[in-house]
Design a protein around this motif. Sequence first.
Motif, PDB file in Angstrom:
ATOM      1  N   ASP A 144      -6.430  -7.657   2.086  1.00 26.49           N
ATOM      2  CA  ASP A 144      -5.308  -7.420   2.998  1.00 26.49           C
ATOM      3  C   ASP A 144      -5.371  -8.379   4.184  1.00 26.49           C
ATOM      4  O   ASP A 144      -4.349  -8.892   4.626  1.00 26.49           O
ATOM      5  CB  ASP A 144      -5.320  -5.968   3.505  1.00 26.49           C
ATOM      6  CG  ASP A 144      -4.583  -5.035   2.550  1.00 26.49           C
ATOM      7  OD1 ASP A 144      -3.716  -5.515   1.795  1.00 26.49           O
ATOM      8  OD2 ASP A 144      -4.895  -3.826   2.540  1.00 26.49           O
ATOM      9  N   ALA A 145      -6.569  -8.600   4.693  1.00 26.14           N
ATOM     10  CA  ALA A 145      -6.720  -9.528   5.824  1.00 26.14           C
ATOM     11  C   ALA A 145      -6.195 -10.903   5.426  1.00 26.14           C
ATOM     12  O   ALA A 145      -5.447 -11.546   6.172  1.00 26.14           O
ATOM     13  CB  ALA A 145      -8.182  -9.614   6.249  1.00 26.14           C
ATOM     14  N   MET A 146      -6.558 -11.346   4.223  1.00 26.52           N
ATOM     15  CA  MET A 146      -6.109 -12.676   3.786  1.00 26.52           C
ATOM     16  C   MET A 146      -4.606 -12.688   3.526  1.00 26.52           C
ATOM     17  O   MET A 146      -3.925 -13.688   3.786  1.00 26.52           O
ATOM     18  CB  MET A 146      -6.900 -13.089   2.551  1.00 26.52           C
ATOM     19  CG  MET A 146      -8.365 -13.276   2.895  1.00 26.52           C
ATOM     20  SD  MET A 146      -9.312 -14.077   1.612  1.00 26.52           S
ATOM     21  CE  MET A 146      -9.690 -12.709   0.565  1.00 26.52           C
ATOM     22  N   ILE A 147      -4.094 -11.555   3.023  1.00 24.40           N
ATOM     23  CA  ILE A 147      -2.650 -11.452   2.777  1.00 24.40           C
ATOM     24  C   ILE A 147      -1.877 -11.538   4.099  1.00 24.40           C
ATOM     25  O   ILE A 147      -0.919 -12.288   4.235  1.00 24.40           O
ATOM     26  CB  ILE A 147      -2.331 -10.141   2.024  1.00 24.40           C
ATOM     27  CG1 ILE A 147      -2.795 -10.256   0.568  1.00 24.40           C
ATOM     28  CG2 ILE A 147      -0.839  -9.809   2.088  1.00 24.40           C
ATOM     29  CD1 ILE A 147      -2.763  -8.962  -0.218  1.00 24.40           C
TER      30      ILE A 147
ATOM     31  N   ASP B 176       7.882   1.752   5.942  1.00 20.51           N
ATOM     32  CA  ASP B 176       6.585   1.331   6.485  1.00 20.51           C
ATOM     33  C   ASP B 176       5.806   0.610   5.384  1.00 20.51           C
ATOM     34  O   ASP B 176       6.153   0.683   4.213  1.00 20.51           O
ATOM     35  CB  ASP B 176       5.806   2.535   7.027  1.00 20.51           C
ATOM     36  CG  ASP B 176       5.428   3.503   5.950  1.00 20.51           C
ATOM     37  OD1 ASP B 176       4.514   3.195   5.167  1.00 20.51           O
ATOM     38  OD2 ASP B 176       6.074   4.569   5.863  1.00 20.51           O
ATOM     39  N   SER B 177       4.743  -0.082   5.770  1.00 12.34           N
ATOM     40  CA  SER B 177       4.115  -1.004   4.822  1.00 12.34           C
ATOM     41  C   SER B 177       3.505  -0.279   3.621  1.00 12.34           C
ATOM     42  O   SER B 177       3.555  -0.776   2.501  1.00 12.34           O
ATOM     43  CB  SER B 177       3.083  -1.877   5.523  1.00 12.34           C
ATOM     44  OG  SER B 177       1.997  -1.107   5.959  1.00 12.34           O
ATOM     45  N   GLN B 178       2.973   0.921   3.824  1.00 17.12           N
ATOM     46  CA  GLN B 178       2.369   1.648   2.700  1.00 17.12           C
ATOM     47  C   GLN B 178       3.435   2.084   1.691  1.00 17.12           C
ATOM     48  O   GLN B 178       3.276   1.918   0.488  1.00 17.12           O
ATOM     49  CB  GLN B 178       1.616   2.886   3.200  1.00 17.12           C
ATOM     50  CG  GLN B 178       0.320   2.557   3.917  1.00 17.12           C
ATOM     51  CD  GLN B 178      -0.711   1.879   3.004  1.00 17.12           C
ATOM     52  OE1 GLN B 178      -0.880   2.253   1.861  1.00 17.12           O
ATOM     53  NE2 GLN B 178      -1.363   0.862   3.517  1.00 17.12           N
ATOM     54  N   THR B 179       4.559   2.629   2.203  1.00 16.24           N
ATOM     55  CA  THR B 179       5.629   3.080   1.313  1.00 16.24           C
ATOM     56  C   THR B 179       6.264   1.875   0.622  1.00 16.24           C
ATOM     57  O   THR B 179       6.585   1.917  -0.570  1.00 16.24           O
ATOM     58  CB  THR B 179       6.702   3.862   2.094  1.00 16.24           C
ATOM     59  OG1 THR B 179       6.030   4.746   2.989  1.00 16.24           O
ATOM     60  CG2 THR B 179       7.583   4.671   1.180  1.00 16.24           C
ATOM     61  N   GLY B 180       6.415   0.803   1.388  1.00 18.26           N
ATOM     62  CA  GLY B 180       6.973  -0.422   0.820  1.00 18.26           C
ATOM     63  C   GLY B 180       6.108  -0.914  -0.326  1.00 18.26           C
ATOM     64  O   GLY B 180       6.612  -1.328  -1.376  1.00 18.26           O
ATOM     65  N   GLU B 181       4.814  -0.826  -0.131  1.00 15.51           N
ATOM     66  CA  GLU B 181       3.897  -1.286  -1.176  1.00 15.51           C
ATOM     67  C   GLU B 181       4.008  -0.389  -2.417  1.00 15.51           C
ATOM     68  O   GLU B 181       3.942  -0.874  -3.544  1.00 15.51           O
ATOM     69  CB  GLU B 181       2.472  -1.291  -0.640  1.00 15.51           C
ATOM     70  CG  GLU B 181       1.531  -2.030  -1.540  1.00 15.51           C
ATOM     71  CD  GLU B 181       0.153  -2.208  -0.922  1.00 15.51           C
ATOM     72  OE1 GLU B 181       0.065  -2.692   0.213  1.00 15.51           O
ATOM     73  OE2 GLU B 181      -0.818  -1.859  -1.593  1.00 15.51           O
TER      74      GLU B 181
END
Lengths: 190, 239
Positions: A144-147, B176-181
């Motif tokens: 995730d850090a790299m992303i 939000d980023s988790q739901t988007g993922e």
Amino acid sequence: MSIRHGLLALLERGPRYGYQLRAEFEDSTGATWPLNIGQVYTTLNRLERDGLVHPLPENDGGQRPYEITDTGRTELALWFATPIARADRPRDELAIKLALALTTPGVDVAAVVQTQRTATMRALQEYTRLKRADADLPWRLVLDAMIFQSEAELRWLDHCETALVRFRPAPPAPLPVRDETPSTTRETQG
Amino acid sequence: MTAILELREVHRTHGKGEAAVHALRGVTIDVQAGELVAVMGPSGSGKSTLLNLAGGLDSPDSGEVLVEGRPLSSLSRKELAGLRRHSVGYVFQALNLVPSLTAAENVALPLELDGVSARKARPLAEAALAEVELSGYADRFPDEMSGGQQQRVAIARALVGQRRLVLADEPTGALDSQTGEAVLRLLRARVDAGAAAVLVTHEARHAGWADRVIFLRDGVIVDTSGPLARPEQLLEATA
């Protein structure tokens, strides 16, 4: 980040010998930071010299484990408590490259931006693919850090591109001519 | 490999005369079964036009669009509508859920429009809702669900039945980023199961889920980012 602190963090879990440290170091960084065994032993020697670890007797297999000392624990705690300073990171070659591209005659800056964008996107795709394939949380966070770093770079490239579209280089200014004749100066200014 | 979607030298201009906007200028793309292609580009680069043409919602001025090998220009309006209902799934940023219908009814809608009886469509809709982890929400109305849940209903509607082509325009919206993922994982899973998908997005992190990323600028493909020939070089680079 130094290998030194990485090894200290691993030794905090208990005594380990060189090959174990190398394997665990690579596991915990998702193999994004491969170490060779020589680096591990050189680092252990320096840690021992500085009193941060000390060697234990060899085991039956002839491997010598090391354990962390109290000084080592203090050093490790300090490392975890200290934020990484921006200045400690390597200079951003890409930013420098683009700044130079902008001021170097004959360079297609938009092409430089797009070449980098494609390369960064490709890396981001690969990090995402690795993340999809693996559910292990520490490794996922490293990815995730790299992303996020790749994403930040892509945003910055978009920003550069937008700025380039608006950028109109000033017409080349004539070099100042040193001419002391008052009448000529007035003509030039007029 | 089978191309589910093909665009061949597609041109599309909106407006006329001085106000004409050349949305697409000679775009050629193939999207294979099992492939997720992301399209990125600034506003006005032609992303949405591309998606509308791919789904038969718009037609090109010249060039050809083929879905499952069938040129859309050769289809009657009725055939085109049929193709849109049973082969193509859409997820738009605006979810377009019908507020007076429950989640299951919203998902079943394209099936019913396609002539499937309500009784037969219901279990298919429930299966699609289960796929997006919304079992138990079948009888809720959109306004009884969170934004993320509504988004997943829209995804279920796009995936219901066996759609071979999924077209998504910023499908994670403002999630939000988790739901988007989670939404991208669903899309990815459907593609891995054999569908073809086109994802229009301005989020690089979302485009990262694609097999290929196409960069559009002023209606032209300026570059494509495919898989790395040697992915391990990334790890070496960060060492």
